[in-house]
Scaffold this active site. Structure first.
Site: not given
Ligand SMILES: *[C@@H]1O[C@H](CO)[C@@H](O)[C@H](O)[C@H]1NC(C)=O
Ligand SMILES: *[C@@H]1O[C@H](CO)[C@@H](O)[C@H](O)[C@H]1NC(C)=O
Ligand SMILES: *[C@@H]1O[C@H](CO)[C@@H](O)[C@H](O)[C@H]1NC(C)=O
Length: 856
Positions: A172, A210, A382
């Site tokens: 990520d 994220h 996600s």
């Protein structure tokens, strides 16, 4: 002069090469290449690199026999004297025999307290001693309002199943390992920053949150910070790749990073979810994935979990993404707080399960970057993927021996149907409900892990290849040039293939799992094309449905679709593929051919074979198996891209919009009932690459170039080795190619679809300089120092691809929602230190994925 040199492999390399972390790159001073060196060749790696003046940097991640090599920029100039085919002939004479083949190649935040209604969440918390302040808001763990909609893992925690001993890696944008909610579960050894080439995946950009949020969903510590992760005693590693440009080499390494210790790779990214992109991992990345499947986790296989994508609102489908439609991925789509389908979550036949995420008024509550910071707006597919990862971590903590396919079987078998009234559901031949939106249904943590505890591991993998079937003499060459094929009329075009019991037996094939279907379709508007596969039992998989915004004129150049809908179906009988379009005025196309591979389990486990990623997999007809090589150089020129942030196409109202359960993902309009059956030609087994090439006029130029390139490489290295004798027919073929040599190589790279033959194009581009230049060349080495003005960074320079993208002006202009402004000016400096780009047009449009799609 014969050059049979004994193998002295790897011995001269410092041992640390194999174990150390990836080295820092220096793109401003060096060009980087990947050298695939097969130890079975006659020359050692060392001899190869020395003779080429290359320097071995390191092994490409965990890919054996793949070496990242580099060479100082100013030296790199390859030329050939005269006719490469002539050189090839001479080489062959010198060596006596042999053949040369090119092979080139990734909240419900109802206040807690207030003495209100009974809360299961609070009961669970008190039973388990969970003091995490936002735990009661983590509805995906315990949903008080809709108790049937949650990951359903608290029962496992009560049994002491909390993920201990399992490591998941978040591939990520960074991971805040200093967070009090993650520090104790952080696995530093399995972490790395591939964007900045540092040991730790420190979030640096303003929106690098994220990966941390996803990590919290899996492994947030049970303490007094935020909430808990699904597998709160498991470990999480951070592999940072989304915060800047990434080369194929680094992406390949990232997907195998620490793969002996790390079990699961949580991947919430992919090609742009804009409904216009259609991109698949390059050869090197595909190889890394297969390597992970075969050698990761002590040979049980890495578990790759991919989010299906957030582009449903743009008609995007996960079958247009080569990561989510890979058989090696567990593809996870989203359902929301009420168990409804959120309007962003992509549907396709490759969706395996759904997990909970944002929508219908609630988002995912998890850890955030910063001290004691919690996120309350996390969502999209996600965030669904890491919820599934958490469940898989729990399962592996009790059954570490399960293979990657066992984990998929468990998904198929334990997923639960939701919203049974949804018209998207159909019953498969095996009697299971399947939906493009929900896959086999919602992943129930409790059910999954309980089933895992008793699961009998499946036998090794088998597969059955249906060789490409040409329709009306359809062909596609290595540049992606398509010709022939049947016009797609308003009735559509249909082609069939019959699988027999004998074929299954011959291929040691027992139970069916995935099916991949490759299609060659030319079309003036790709978004109009619909593709369906119908099984002998009448079960239909929609592989491509129309896409409103996809105006691409490139068609489907050997694009691979995947479906899990036929899992456990008996495959014997006639399979039908149907291709249709909207019949729009002025838009048309041809259906050129298709191929299919059935994947499943072996009959006889002892006869299992190991799959090898094919080279040149997208040509029609199929290249002959004998196209094998020994040595290859792959430039990274065209293989550097920036992935969009996983949230870049996630609508901002993803958490608030009410989901639905009333619409079929793809209109169920049946494709014409009386489709035209075309002549289908299946090439015979011994019809190969070279005979086929004869028909492809435009191919010859390319092939010529490739042979030339390999020859120059061989000459310059002073070594060459052969794996196989070549037969006379093929030799003759080389000569015919020689006649057609007047195309400037550099102009060739520009065409073709990036999705296909990509690796090969790259090989080609690497030797874009090998043109009809007349300066004298060192007889022995075939190399000469180039004049500076001859150096064409467009053809060779590593950075030319993402240089365009890294231009802050264009970045701002085209990617406002997700582009990160590089904080580190080094990104820009290394790029712009390239000499001015005088070179080949082959480099244009080969930048990042979203770049390419934006240009469309
Ligand atoms: C959730 O887990 C419990 C056991 O803790 C189980 O009885 C139940 O069937 C599971 N599924 C749902 C939807 O509650
Ligand atoms: C990772 O796995 C290897 C091989 O199984 C083992 O030797 C090593 O100790 C492990 N490393 C960590 C940090 O657990
Ligand atoms: C395909 O090629 C063969 C041989 O060249 C020819 O006889 C045949 O008519 C062609 N078929 C179509 C549909 O064009």
């Amino acid at each position: 002069m014969r050059l049979p040199l004994p193998l002295v492999l790897l011995l001269l390399l410092p041992p640390c090469v194999l174990t150390s972390r990836p080295a820092k790159r220096s793109y401003s001073t060096h060009d980087y290449y990947v050298l695939e060196h097969l130890p079975s060749g006659a020359a050692s790696l060392d001899e190869c690199v020395n003779n080429l003046g290359l320097e071995v940097v390191e092994q490409v991640g965990e890919l054996r026999d793949h070496w990242l090599v580099r060479r100082r920029k100013q030296d790199w100039y390859v030329r050939t004297e005269g006719d490469p085919v002539e050189l090839l002939r001479r080489m062959r004479e010198r060596a006596g025999t042999g053949s040369v083949h090119a092979r080139s190649e990734p909240v419900h935040v109802e206040g807690d307290g207030d003495g209100e209604v009974k809360s299961t969440a609070r009961e669970v918390a008190s039973r388990l001693g969970i003091r995490d302040p936002t735990f009661t808001k983590q509805w995906h763990l315990v949903n008080d309002e809709f108790p049937e909609h949650m990951m359903n893992v608290s029962g496992l925690w009560e049994e002491g199943i909390t993920g201990a001993g399992v490591i998941s890696a978040l591939v990520d944008d960074g991971l805040d390992y200093n967070s009090d909610d993650l520090a104790a579960n952080f696995f530093a050894e399995g972490s790395y920053d591939f964007n900045d080439h540092e040991d730790l995946p420190t979030p640096k950009l303003f929106d690098d949150h994220h990966g941390t949020r996803c990590a919290g969903q899996i492994g947030a510590v049970k303490n007094d910070v935020c909430g808990v992760g699904i597998a709160y005693d498991s470990k999480v590693a951070g592999i940072r790749i989304l915060s800047g440009p990434i080369s194929d080499v680094d992406e390949a390494a990232s997907l195998n990073y620490g793969y002996h210790n790390t079990s699961i790779y949580s991947c919430s990214w992919g090609p742009s979810d804009d409904g216009r992109s259609m991109e698949a991992p390059g050869y090197l990345i595909e190889k890394a994935v297969v390597n992970g499947i075969q050698n990761g986790r002590g040979g049980k296989g890495s578990i790759f979990v991919f989010a299906s994508g957030n582009g449903a609102v743009h008609d995007d489908q996960c079958n247009f993404d080569g990561y989510t439609n890979s058989i090696y991925s567990i593809t996870v789509a989203a359902v929301d707080y009420k168990g409804l389908h959120p309007y962003y979550s992509e549907a396709c036949a490759a969706n395996m399960v759904v997990a909970y995420s944002s929508g219908s008024g609630n988002s995912i509550v998890t850890t955030d970057v910063g001290k004691n910071k919690c996120a309350t707006t996390h969502g999209g597919t996600s965030a669904a993927a890491p919820n599934a990862v958490g469940v898989f971590a729990l399962a592996l903590s009790v059954r570490p021996d399960l293979s990657w396919r066992d984990m998929q079987h468990l998904c198929v078998r334990t997923a639960e149907m939701i919203n049974p009234e949804d018209p998207d559901w159909e019953i498969t031949a095996a009697g299971r409900p399947f939906s493009y939106k929900y896959g086999f249904g919602r992943l129930d943590g409790y059910k999954y892990v309980k089933a895992a505890q008793d699961w009998e591991p499946v036998k090794p993998q088998a597969w059955l290849d249906v060789q490409p079937i040409q329709i009306a003499n359809g062909t596609m060459d290595i540049l992606g040039t398509m010709s022939g094929g049947a016009p797609i009329t308003t009735e559509g075009v249909r082609s069939t293939f019959t699988i027999t019991q004998e074929m299954l037996a011959e291929n040691n094939f027992e139970g069916l799992e995935h099916i991949t279907v490759k299609v060659w379709i030319s079309h003036t508007r790709r978004g109009d094309v619909e593709v369906e596969l119908v099984s002998p039992n009448g079960v239909k998989s929609v592989l491509a449905a129309k896409r409103r915004y996809d105006n691409a004129i490139t068609g489907f150049p050997g694009w691979r679709f995947m479906t899990v809908k036929h899992w456990d179906e008996k495959p014997v009988g006639e399979w039908t593929i149907r291709v249709n379009d909207q019949g729009s005025e002025g838009e048309s196309g041809n259906f050129l051919g298709w191929s299919m591979t059935l994947w499943g389990s072996t009959i006889d486990a002892s006869k299992a074979k190991q799959y090898e990623v094919p080279f040149l997999a997208s040509l029609l007809p199929a290249p002959h198996e004998d196209v094998v090589t020994t040595t290859t150089i792959l430039p990274l020129t065209t293989a550097t891209k920036s992935y969009p942030k996983p949230t870049s196409h996630l609508p901002t109202d993803h958490g608030s919009v009410e989901g639905e359960a009333t619409k079929a993902a793809f209109s169920n309009k049946p494709i014409a009932t009386t489709p035209t059956v075309q002549d289908s030609i299946t090439p015979t087994a011994d019809e190969g690459w070279f005979p086929d090439m004869e028909n492809l006029v435009s191919n010859q130029k390319w092939f010529f170039g490739a042979v030339g390139a390999v020859v120059v490489f061989g000459l310059s290295a002073g070594i060459f080795f052969w794996r196989r004798a070549v037969n006379r027919r093929r030799r003759a073929q080389y000569s015919t190619l020689a006649r057609d040599d007047d195309v400037p190589m550099s102009s060739i790279g520009a065409g073709g679809g990036r999705a296909t033959g990509q690796g090969t194009k790259e090989l080609y581009d690497a030797f874009g300089e090998v043109s009809d230049d007349e300066d004298d060349v060192d007889e022995h080495t075939g190399l000469t120092a180039g004049r500076p003005e001859d150096r064409s960074p467009g053809g060779l320079g590593f950075h030319s691809g993402f240089l365009d993208d890294d231009d802050p002006e264009s970045a701002r202009a085209t990617h406002t929602s997700y582009r990160d402004e590089p904080e580190d000016p080094d990104h820009l400096r290394s790029g712009s230190s390239q000499p001015s780009r005088t070179g080949s047009p082959g480099s244009s449009g080969t930048g990042s994925w979203e770049h390419a799609s934006q240009l469309r």
